[in-house]
Write an enzyme that holds these catalytic residues in place. Structure first.
Site, short mmCIF file in Angstrom:
data_model
loop_
_atom_site.label_atom_id
_atom_site.label_comp_id
_atom_site.label_asym_id
_atom_site.label_seq_id
_atom_site.Cartn_x
_atom_site.Cartn_y
_atom_site.Cartn_z
N HIS A 134 0.85 -1.18 0.00
CA HIS A 134 0.00 0.00 0.00
C HIS A 134 0.89 1.24 0.00
O HIS A 134 2.11 1.15 0.16
CB HIS A 134 -0.93 0.01 1.21
CG HIS A 134 -2.12 -0.88 1.05
ND1 HIS A 134 -3.17 -0.60 0.20
CD2 HIS A 134 -2.43 -2.07 1.64
CE1 HIS A 134 -4.07 -1.56 0.27
NE2 HIS A 134 -3.65 -2.47 1.13
N ASP A 164 0.77 6.65 -4.25
CA ASP A 164 -0.30 6.26 -5.17
C ASP A 164 -0.55 7.31 -6.24
O ASP A 164 -0.65 7.00 -7.43
CB ASP A 164 -1.61 6.04 -4.40
CG ASP A 164 -1.63 4.73 -3.62
OD1 ASP A 164 -0.68 3.95 -3.74
OD2 ASP A 164 -2.61 4.50 -2.88
#
Length: 391
Positions: A134, A164
């Site tokens: 993540h 991200d």
């Protein structure tokens, strides 16, 4: 961009944010979604009539095709669609698209001009290529987290997903558009391998350059831009915060003069990590009055001091309002939903933005436009391999 056609197989944030940027700039984007494993962004609260505000924004201006990619019929449909598409974006772990018969080599044989972009945590090669991760993990492994924070807090979480978005989404869009230019020049497509860890590591920028050259790693709260000098956030008496960023001498001189402490100017020239007493004096001073007191003091001056705003407050800030950074997107029933608009596209494009579609809302229309026969569509619907407009 209005002629660029994109198939988006991604979910959650990095891929969908990238295709949001492309759609906002005019690309025709179709999201290819699973009928049985819904995108978690669709159920992320808060909701608008049972639909996630986040999804409605990040998947605006796109159409939705709900298709079971494990079905041989569905794979055949993608093979047909890809003949007329320019870009494919996927976010599965390495090898998944190959098992579905939708890998780059297979689709390149159908459409040699295809630009195929894979966004993953660790890239398509290397010992971590199959490992889950993540945003927090990519920031940790990249070195960015090691000096993002203070000595008394340790590494801190960012308010947004830096690896991200700045890593995965933005680098993907840049690489895709570069590949489009290359295709215009050479006539062939290409494969783009985006690793969010690679991109986060590259964002070390100045600190990384110094660390590699000197062998001295940047430290928590000890660098010029991470709390090692007076450049920092300071709480006011009413629990609000000021950002102080006047690094350059001309800004610093005005800043300390307005504070009625011009003698502090010499203290701000001390090396990073040695301005602790100056920072404490500043903290005590700012804590003695409200935020509004300090805003009034610094109003109309160039000293690089600004309040820390909430998102809602930022949306009401006169600069962002002047730049039309909040757009009213259109829902199917004609309602308008406020959204942060793309800073990359003209106002008239943002003004016609449409919210993210329901799962499979465009499935049948897309297949009919692609020339898929009614009988095949009926078969897919009967088998549950195609979904039309499922909330």
């Amino acid at each position: 961009m209005s002629q660029l056609k994109v198939l988006d197989f991604s979910t959650l944030l990095p891929g969908p944010y990238a295709t949001m940027i492309l759609a906002d700039m005019g690309a025709a984007v179709i999201r290819v979604e699973s009928p049985t494993r819904p995108d978690l962004l669709r159920v992320t609260p808060p909701m608008f009539d049972g639909r996630s505000y986040a999804h409605l924004t990040i998947n605006r201006n796109k159409r939705s095709l709900a298709l079971n990619l494990k079905s041989a019929q569905a794979q055949g449909i993608i093979h047909k669609l890809i003949q007329s598409y320019d870009v494919l974006i996927e976010q599965f772990r390495p090898g998944v698209m190959a098992r579905l018969g939708l890998d780059y080599e297979t689709l390149k044989a159908i459409n040699p001009k295809l630009i195929y972009c894979s966004i993953t945590g660790y890239g398509q090669t290397g010992p971590y290529k199959d490992k889950a991760g993540h945003d927090i993990n990519y920031l940790a492994l990249s070195g960015l987290a090691s000096y993002s924070g203070k000595t008394d807090t340790g590494p801190v979480l960012s308010g947004t997903q830096v690896a991200d978005l700045a890593g995965g989404s933005h680098h993907a869009v840049m690489a895709i558009l570069a590949a489009v230019i290359q295709r215009q020049q050479e006539g062939e497509g290409s494969y783009v391998d985006i690793s969010m860890l690679d991109c986060a590591f590259a964002m070390n920028g100045m600190s990384g350059a110094a660390a590699l050259a000197t062998g001295q790693d940047p430290q928590l709260g000890s660098e010029i831009l991470n709390g090692g000098i007076f450049y920092d956030y300071y709480p006011t008496s009413d629990g609000q915060y000021l950002s102080v960023g006047g690094l350059e001498p001309q800004f610093a001189q005005r800043f300390f003069t307005l504070l009625e402490h011009p003698e502090w100017l010499m203290r701000c020239t001390a090396p990073a990590g040695q301005q602790g007493l100056l920072k404490q004096d500043l903290a005590n001073l700012f804590a003695s009055h409200s935020l509004q007191h300090w805003l009034d003091l610094f109003a109309g001056t160039d000293v690089c001091v600004e309040p820390v705003l909430s998102v809602h407050q930022a949306a009401q800030h006169p600069q962002l309002k002047h730049r039309n950074m909040v757009n009213q997107a259109i829902a199917e029933d004609g309602q308008f939903i406020p959204q942060i608009r793309s800073p990359l596209c003209p106002d008239h494009v943002s003004a016609s933005a449409k919210i993210g579609r329901c799962l499979g809302q465009d499935s049948i229309d897309i297949l009919k436009q692609a020339g898929i026969e009614d009988g095949q569509i009926s078969s897919l619907l009967a088998n549950g391999d195609l979904v039309q407009h499922q909330d």
